[in-house]
Design a protein around this motif. Structure first.
Motif, mmCIF file in Angstrom:
data_model
loop_
_atom_site.group_PDB
_atom_site.id
_atom_site.type_symbol
_atom_site.label_atom_id
_atom_site.label_comp_id
_atom_site.label_asym_id
_atom_site.label_seq_id
_atom_site.Cartn_x
_atom_site.Cartn_y
_atom_site.Cartn_z
ATOM 1 N N ASN A 58 0.874 -1.170 0.000
ATOM 2 C CA ASN A 58 0.000 0.000 0.000
ATOM 3 C C ASN A 58 0.911 1.220 0.000
ATOM 4 O O ASN A 58 1.402 1.637 1.045
ATOM 5 N N GLU A 59 1.171 1.778 -1.161
ATOM 6 C CA GLU A 59 2.152 2.853 -1.294
ATOM 7 C C GLU A 59 1.728 4.136 -0.585
ATOM 8 O O GLU A 59 2.549 5.029 -0.382
ATOM 9 N N ASN A 60 0.466 4.257 -0.189
ATOM 10 C CA ASN A 60 0.019 5.442 0.540
ATOM 11 C C ASN A 60 0.648 5.535 1.926
ATOM 12 O O ASN A 60 0.626 6.594 2.549
ATOM 13 N N VAL A 61 1.185 4.437 2.422
ATOM 14 C CA VAL A 61 1.765 4.406 3.767
ATOM 15 C C VAL A 61 3.276 4.640 3.739
ATOM 16 O O VAL A 61 3.873 4.989 4.739
ATOM 17 N N SER A 62 3.909 4.506 2.603
ATOM 18 C CA SER A 62 5.368 4.529 2.510
ATOM 19 C C SER A 62 5.992 5.870 2.889
ATOM 20 O O SER A 62 5.507 6.932 2.502
ATOM 21 N N LYS A 63 7.061 5.772 3.675
ATOM 22 C CA LYS A 63 7.924 6.909 4.001
ATOM 23 C C LYS A 63 9.347 6.406 3.925
ATOM 24 O O LYS A 63 9.650 5.306 4.371
ATOM 25 N N ASN A 64 10.222 7.223 3.388
ATOM 26 C CA ASN A 64 11.609 6.810 3.271
ATOM 27 C C ASN A 64 12.504 7.926 3.787
ATOM 28 O O ASN A 64 12.707 8.928 3.111
ATOM 29 N N ALA A 65 12.990 7.765 4.996
ATOM 30 C CA ALA A 65 13.931 8.695 5.617
ATOM 31 C C ALA A 65 13.329 10.078 5.813
ATOM 32 O O ALA A 65 13.957 11.091 5.545
ATOM 33 N N THR A 66 12.108 10.142 6.317
ATOM 34 C CA THR A 66 11.483 11.414 6.673
ATOM 35 C C THR A 66 12.054 11.858 8.013
ATOM 36 O O THR A 66 11.985 11.133 9.000
ATOM 37 N N VAL A 67 12.627 13.051 8.060
ATOM 38 C CA VAL A 67 13.250 13.546 9.282
ATOM 39 C C VAL A 67 12.223 14.312 10.112
ATOM 40 O O VAL A 67 11.537 15.199 9.611
#
Length: 156
Positions: A58-67
């Motif tokens: 579910n790509e709506n949930v994806s986060k990658n290295a959010t500071v």
């Protein structure tokens, strides 16, 4: 003899056409026709998790290295979500970048101490879904699902 060669060539042509026709479609759901698709191993921020084969990202949930820059500390957040027809699984990792973790950071939802899959952490139920949080090095890892039984298999 010519009839045998003609027959063999006909079968080969039909097979090639059939394969070409099938490959034009999305084959990702084909496994469900022949049983349950295999589980997926997913890596997020260097951690490995197991997702049941019936779940899709579910790509709506994806986060990658959010500071996230808080008053006393800074975190880097990673997230991936998965869902099937009836359930969801979300994986969240908060990397505290050297901040010493204590139970207050791990148990941010005021859950109940529990051991799931040999990992000590805290389980919280908010009336909608479950969150299991535990520490690993400088990270707080949370597994969320609407079905508590789906949490244990996810933890590697």
């Amino acid at each position: 003899m010519n009839k045998k060669i003609f027959f063999a060539l006909s079968v080969a042509v039909v097979a090639i056409v059939a394969i070409g026709t099938v490959s034009a479609f999305d084959l990702s759901d084909l496994g469900s026709l022949f049983g349950t698709p295999p589980d997926q191993n997913v890596t997020l921020d260097g951690e490995t998790f197991h997702i049941p084969g019936t779940f899709k990202e579910n790509e709506n949930v994806s986060k990658n290295a959010t500071v996230n820059d808080y008053y006393l500390f800074k975190t880097t957040e990673y997230a991936k979500g998965y869902k099937n027809d009836t359930n969801y699984i979300n994986i969240l990792i908060f990397d505290y970048n050297g901040t010493e973790l204590d139970d207050n950071l791990i148990n941010y939802n005021n859950g109940t101490a529990k051991n799931i899959s040999g990992v000590k952490g805290f389980l919280y139920y908010d009336g909608i879904g479950y969150t299991y949080s535990y520490a690993k090095e400088n990270k707080v890892i949370s597994i969320q699902s609407d079905n508590e039984e789906l949490i244990a298999p996810v933890i590697a």
